[in-house]
Design a protein around this motif. Sequence first.
Motif, PDB file in Angstrom:
ATOM      1  N   GLY A 191       1.002  -1.578  -0.220  1.00 19.01           N
ATOM      2  CA  GLY A 191       0.086  -0.588  -0.027  1.00 19.01           C
ATOM      3  C   GLY A 191       0.950   1.389  -0.146  1.00 19.01           C
ATOM      4  N   PHE A 192       0.388   2.595   0.390  1.00 19.42           N
ATOM      5  CA  PHE A 192       0.877   3.786   0.456  1.00 19.42           C
ATOM      6  C   PHE A 192       1.958   3.418   0.813  1.00 19.42           C
ATOM      7  CE2 PHE A 192       1.139   7.960  -0.727  1.00 19.42           C
ATOM      8  CZ  PHE A 192       0.922   8.653   0.671  1.00 19.42           C
ATOM      9  N   SER A 193       2.056   3.207   2.201  1.00 20.39           N
ATOM     10  CA  SER A 193       3.256   3.161   3.420  1.00 20.39           C
ATOM     11  C   SER A 193       4.811   2.407   2.581  1.00 20.39           C
ATOM     12  CB  SER A 193       3.172   2.696   4.308  1.00 20.39           C
ATOM     13  OG  SER A 193       2.409   1.850   4.740  1.00 20.39           O
ATOM     14  N   THR A 194       4.096   2.173   1.143  1.00 19.15           N
ATOM     15  CA  THR A 194       5.666   0.847   1.513  1.00 19.15           C
ATOM     16  C   THR A 194       6.818   0.925   0.726  1.00 19.15           C
ATOM     17  OG1 THR A 194       3.638  -1.004   0.833  1.00 19.15           O
ATOM     18  CG2 THR A 194       6.283  -1.157   0.163  1.00 19.15           C
ATOM     19  N   ARG A 195       7.406   0.701   1.263  1.00 18.39           N
ATOM     20  CA  ARG A 195       9.145   1.139   0.494  1.00 18.39           C
ATOM     21  C   ARG A 195       9.798   0.088  -0.553  1.00 18.39           C
ATOM     22  NH1 ARG A 195      11.992   1.680   6.279  1.00 18.39           N
ATOM     23  NH2 ARG A 195      10.339  -0.140   6.883  1.00 18.39           N
ATOM     24  N   TRP A 196       9.404   0.670  -1.584  1.00 19.62           N
ATOM     25  CA  TRP A 196       9.455  -0.532  -2.778  1.00 19.62           C
ATOM     26  C   TRP A 196      10.660  -1.340  -2.375  1.00 19.62           C
ATOM     27  CZ3 TRP A 196       8.417   2.055  -8.099  1.00 19.62           C
ATOM     28  CH2 TRP A 196       7.150   1.852  -7.291  1.00 19.62           C
ATOM     29  N   SER A 197      12.271  -1.871  -1.716  1.00 22.95           N
ATOM     30  CA  SER A 197      12.380  -2.860  -1.916  1.00 22.95           C
ATOM     31  C   SER A 197      12.924  -3.209  -0.359  1.00 22.95           C
ATOM     32  CB  SER A 197      13.893  -2.038  -1.991  1.00 22.95           C
ATOM     33  OG  SER A 197      14.374  -1.201  -1.100  1.00 22.95           O
ATOM     34  N   GLN A 198      11.552  -2.900   0.123  1.00 17.95           N
ATOM     35  CA  GLN A 198      11.733  -3.350   1.552  1.00 17.95           C
ATOM     36  C   GLN A 198      10.943  -5.420   1.544  1.00 17.95           C
ATOM     37  OE1 GLN A 198      14.153  -2.502   3.973  1.00 17.95           O
ATOM     38  NE2 GLN A 198      14.766  -1.247   2.358  1.00 17.95           N
ATOM     39  N   SER A 199      11.048  -5.883   1.740  1.00 18.86           N
ATOM     40  CA  SER A 199      10.217  -6.459   2.279  1.00 18.86           C
ATOM     41  C   SER A 199       8.962  -6.563   3.087  1.00 18.86           C
ATOM     42  CB  SER A 199      10.451  -8.243   1.757  1.00 18.86           C
ATOM     43  OG  SER A 199      11.686  -8.035   2.923  1.00 18.86           O
ATOM     44  N   ARG A 200       9.109  -6.154   4.205  1.00 17.37           N
ATOM     45  CA  ARG A 200       9.077  -6.338   5.439  1.00 17.37           C
ATOM     46  C   ARG A 200       7.642  -5.110   5.261  1.00 17.37           C
ATOM     47  NH1 ARG A 200      13.118  -3.714   6.964  1.00 17.37           N
ATOM     48  NH2 ARG A 200      13.719  -1.806   7.655  1.00 17.37           N
ATOM     49  N   ASP A 201       6.983  -4.311   4.198  1.00 20.69           N
ATOM     50  CA  ASP A 201       6.618  -3.426   4.458  1.00 20.69           C
ATOM     51  C   ASP A 201       5.366  -3.204   3.099  1.00 20.69           C
ATOM     52  OD1 ASP A 201       8.656   0.050   4.412  1.00 20.69           O
ATOM     53  OD2 ASP A 201       7.753  -1.500   5.683  1.00 20.69           O
ATOM     54  N   TYR A 202       4.782  -4.989   2.771  1.00 20.76           N
ATOM     55  CA  TYR A 202       4.444  -5.672   1.160  1.00 20.76           C
ATOM     56  C   TYR A 202       3.355  -6.219   2.086  1.00 20.76           C
ATOM     57  CZ  TYR A 202       7.687  -3.889  -2.296  1.00 20.76           C
ATOM     58  OH  TYR A 202       7.546  -3.712  -3.298  1.00 20.76           O
ATOM     59  N   ASP A 203       2.516  -6.308   2.433  1.00 20.92           N
ATOM     60  CA  ASP A 203       1.011  -6.486   2.839  1.00 20.92           C
ATOM     61  C   ASP A 203       0.510  -8.112   2.123  1.00 20.92           C
ATOM     62  OD1 ASP A 203      -0.042  -3.180   2.058  1.00 20.92           O
ATOM     63  OD2 ASP A 203       0.650  -3.846   3.949  1.00 20.92           O
TER      64      ASP A 203
END
Length: 124
Positions: free
Chosen positions: A100-112
């Motif tokens: 979503g909106f807060s995802t840092r593209w290269s950070q797997s932990r940010d993906y939902d």
Amino acid sequence: QVQLVESGGGLVQAGGSLRLSCAASGRTSSQIVMGWFRQAPGKEREFVGAVNWSGSTTRYADSVKGRFAISRDIAKSTMTLQMNRLEPEDTAVYSCAAGGFSTRWSQSRDYDYWGQGTQVTVSS
């Protein structure tokens, strides 16, 4: 909820090509980025590349720049990873993810949301 299903993995010789697809379904309206990650045995998951939902912007890991390309088919709600000039070091389980909106593209932990992964094996 968003469901992601990958397809297209397999075995290929070094220098060859493979195309992976990721089909998204469900409540995708809240997602703004789709990414590809990979994990080789004994190694941490690493970022491969990502694309925004409209398909207008892509980013890649240095290790795949110039060899891999990501595209989006909005009508089909799919993301494709075209992998060229494959190397044995590219051998891994490849997974697609949506964030979503807060995802840092290269950070797997940010993906939902994550797909189940597909194996890519490159022989030397």
